[in-house]
Design an enzyme around this catalytic site. Structure first.
Site, PDB file in Angstrom:
ATOM      1  N   THR A  72       1.502  -5.143   3.968  1.00  0.00           N
ATOM      2  CA  THR A  72       1.359  -5.676   5.327  1.00  0.00           C
ATOM      3  C   THR A  72       0.756  -7.078   5.355  1.00  0.00           C
ATOM      4  O   THR A  72       0.995  -7.836   6.288  1.00  0.00           O
ATOM      5  CB  THR A  72       0.473  -4.749   6.184  1.00  0.00           C
ATOM      6  OG1 THR A  72      -0.788  -4.598   5.540  1.00  0.00           O
ATOM      7  CG2 THR A  72       1.130  -3.395   6.387  1.00  0.00           C
ATOM      8  N   ASP A  73      -0.033  -7.418   4.314  1.00  0.00           N
ATOM      9  CA  ASP A  73      -0.805  -8.667   4.392  1.00  0.00           C
ATOM     10  C   ASP A  73       0.068  -9.894   4.641  1.00  0.00           C
ATOM     11  O   ASP A  73      -0.279 -10.750   5.451  1.00  0.00           O
ATOM     12  CB  ASP A  73      -1.625  -8.869   3.099  1.00  0.00           C
ATOM     13  CG  ASP A  73      -2.819  -7.936   3.029  1.00  0.00           C
ATOM     14  OD1 ASP A  73      -3.143  -7.300   4.059  1.00  0.00           O
ATOM     15  OD2 ASP A  73      -3.431  -7.835   1.948  1.00  0.00           O
ATOM     16  N   LYS A 105       0.292 -10.266  11.506  1.00  0.00           N
ATOM     17  CA  LYS A 105      -0.602  -9.138  11.243  1.00  0.00           C
ATOM     18  C   LYS A 105      -1.850  -9.358  12.076  1.00  0.00           C
ATOM     19  O   LYS A 105      -2.504 -10.400  11.960  1.00  0.00           O
ATOM     20  CB  LYS A 105      -0.963  -9.032   9.751  1.00  0.00           C
ATOM     21  CG  LYS A 105      -1.867  -7.832   9.469  1.00  0.00           C
ATOM     22  CD  LYS A 105      -2.050  -7.529   7.994  1.00  0.00           C
ATOM     23  CE  LYS A 105      -2.981  -6.326   7.828  1.00  0.00           C
ATOM     24  NZ  LYS A 105      -3.181  -5.938   6.432  1.00  0.00           N
ATOM     25  N   THR A 146       0.806  -1.217   0.000  1.00  0.00           N
ATOM     26  CA  THR A 146       0.000   0.000   0.000  1.00  0.00           C
ATOM     27  C   THR A 146       0.839   1.268   0.000  1.00  0.00           C
ATOM     28  O   THR A 146       0.448   2.288  -0.563  1.00  0.00           O
ATOM     29  CB  THR A 146      -0.906  -0.003   1.259  1.00  0.00           C
ATOM     30  OG1 THR A 146      -1.788  -1.110   1.151  1.00  0.00           O
ATOM     31  CG2 THR A 146      -1.702   1.266   1.402  1.00  0.00           C
TER      32      THR A 146
HETATM   33  N1  ASP Z   1      -2.937  -5.591   0.417  1.00  0.00           N
HETATM   34  C1  ASP Z   1      -1.822  -4.771   0.798  1.00  0.00           C
HETATM   35  C2  ASP Z   1      -0.573  -5.610   0.714  1.00  0.00           C
HETATM   36  O1  ASP Z   1      -0.353  -6.447   1.545  1.00  0.00           O
HETATM   37  C3  ASP Z   1      -2.013  -4.251   2.161  1.00  0.00           C
HETATM   38  C4  ASP Z   1      -0.897  -3.387   2.673  1.00  0.00           C
HETATM   39  O2  ASP Z   1       0.098  -3.139   2.051  1.00  0.00           O
HETATM   40  O3  ASP Z   1      -1.053  -2.888   3.791  1.00  0.00           O
HETATM   41  O4  ASP Z   1       0.183  -5.444  -0.197  1.00  0.00           O
END
Ligand code: ASP
Length: 333
Positions: free
Chosen positions: A89-90, A160, A7
Site C-alpha cells: 500500500t505504501d 494513501k 503486506t
Molecule cells: N510496507 C508495506 C508495503 O507497502 C505496506 C503494505 O503493503 O501495506 O509494501
C-alpha cells in the site's frame, strides 16, 4: 493476477521468498472463493515491500500488464478480461499513477490491491480486498484503479491516507469509480474504453519532488538544479502558492526554466486545485514559468513528469511538460 509484493502475502514483517507453484496454491487455499469469480492465472513479477519499488519496476510492470492484455488463446480470443496487481500500500498510488500513464490505450480493468494485514492472519482485510479486486477486474472498467475497502478509486487520483485503519486510500478530489455496497454503484465518470496503443517504456527518473515549507532555503534547490535535476514537482501551499519575499523560491523557478527544467506545482492540500492566478505567491511562480497541475496529486504529478520527460527524448523538456500537463491522459485532472 500479477504479484509485486506488499503486506498481503507477507509472513512477519518482510516479503518472504515466494515460489510460483506454492504461491498459487497458498492463495487459493486461503481463498477458494476466488475460483467462483474468475479463472485466475497468477504470475509473480517481483516481491518487494513497495517502499522498494522504483520507476524501472513501474515500467516492467506496465510491460507485463500490456503484454498480458495482448495475449490470445489458441482460438484467437483474448486471454484475459482484466488484470489484478497485488502491491504494497505504501507506494501503490505512485505505481497506479504510473500505470495509468504508461497504459494509455486501456480497454479493460487493471485493479491494484493489497492489504494492511497479511492474508495469513485471521483478522485481515486481504480476503475482502482480493475478492473485491477480482470482481472489479471482471467488470467493464477500462481504468487503472485501486480496489480497496469496498471501492475502486481512480489510480491516478488516489493517495494513501491512513496507515492505521483499513480504509487506506482516498481520492479526495475525485469520487470513487465503483462503490461496493449492498449494490454495486458505478460512477458516471468511468472512462470509455480506448484503442490499444504501443507500449512506450521511456522514463526520466531525475525528478525532484519538494514540499514547500516556511524557511525552505532556496540555495538547497539551486544546488539540486546544478546537480542535474531534470524536472521539479513543487508541493506549494493552498492553491499552489510559494514564498516570494524572504527565502523566495521564484529565483529557483527561473533558474530551472533557464535550464529547460520544468517546475510543476501541486498543492499540499488533499482537496482542491492549484490556481496560480489566485494569489501573488502563485502568480510569482507562474510569472517565473512554473506549470500548475490543477487537481493532480503529487504522486500523479511525479509519475507523469517522469514519463513526459522520458518521452521528450532530446527535445525541449519544458515544451513536453507543458503539453503533458495541459491535457488529461487518464482522468488525472
Ligand atoms: N510496507 C508495506 C508495503 O507497502 C505496506 C503494505 O503493503 O501495506 O509494501
Amino acid at each position: 493476477m500479477l504479484h509485486t509484493g506488499g503486506t498481503l502475502m507477507m509472513r512477519g514483517g518482510d516479503p518472504t521468498p515466494l515460489r510460483p507453484d506454492v504461491y498459487t496454491s497458498d492463495l487459493l487455499t486461503e481463498l477458494p472463493v476466488l475460483h467462483r469469480i474468475a479463472d485466475i492465472e497468477t504470475r509473480i513479477l517481483f516481491n518487494y515491500d513497495s517502499s522498494d519499488m522504483q520507476p524501472h519496476h513501474w515500467v516492467e510492470l506496465g510491460a507485463a500488464v500490456h503484454g498480458a492484455l495482448d495475449e490470445r488463446r489458441g482460438d484467437g480470443s483474448r486471454a484475459f478480461d482484466g488484470v489484478v496487481v497485488l502491491h504494497g500500500t505504501d507506494t501503490m498510488a505512485y505505481t497506479a499513477s504510473a500505470l495509468a500513464f504508461l497504459l494509455p490505450g486501456l480497454d479493460r480493468p487493471v485493479v491494484m490491491t493489497g492489504a494492511q494485514r497479511p492474508l495469513a492472519e485471521v483478522r485481515t482485510d486481504a480476503r475482502s480486498n482480493l475478492v473485491d479486486a477480482c470482481h472489479l477486474a471482471t467488470m467493464d472498467l477500462p481504468e487503472v484503479g485501486i480496489g480497496f475497502n469496498a471501492k475502486m478509486l481512480r489510480g491516478c487520483r488516489a493517495m494513501k491516507m491512513d496507515a492505521w485503519g483499513l480504509d487506506a486510500f482516498g481520492s479526495p478530489s475525485c469520487p470513487p469509480l465503483v462503490t461496493l455496497g449492498v449494490t454495486v454503484e458505478r460512477g458516471s465518470h468511468v472512462l470509455a474504453p480506448r484503442t490499444r496503443r504501443d507500449y512506450d517504456a521511456r522514463i526520466e527518473q531525475r525528478v525532484l519532488a519538494v514540499r514547500v515549507f516556511p524557511g525552505l532555503d532556496p540555495k538547497l534547490l539551486l544546488g539540486a538544479l546544478r546537480a542535474g535535476v531534470r524536472g521539479v514537482v513543487l508541493e506549494g501551499f493552498g492553491s499552489g502558492n510559494i514564498p516570494r519575499l524572504e527565502n523566495s523560491l521564484v529565483p529557483v523557478v527561473q533558474d530551472a526554466v533557464a535550464r529547460d527544467v520544468p517546475v510543476v506545482v501541486v498543492s499540499q492540500c488533499a482537496r482542491g486545485a492549484v490556481d496560480l492566478t489566485r494569489y501573488e505567491g502563485g502568480a510569482a511562480a507562474l510569472g517565473g514559468g512554473a506549470i500548475g497541475a490543477g487537481t493532480m496529486t503529487a504522486e500523479a504529478a511525479v509519475a507523469k513528469l517522469m514519463i513526459a520527460l522520458g518521452r521528450a527524448g532530446e527535445g525541449s523538456r519544458l515544451d513536453a511538460a507543458k503539453r503533458a500537463f495541459g491535457e488529461s491522459w487518464a482522468g488525472e485532472v
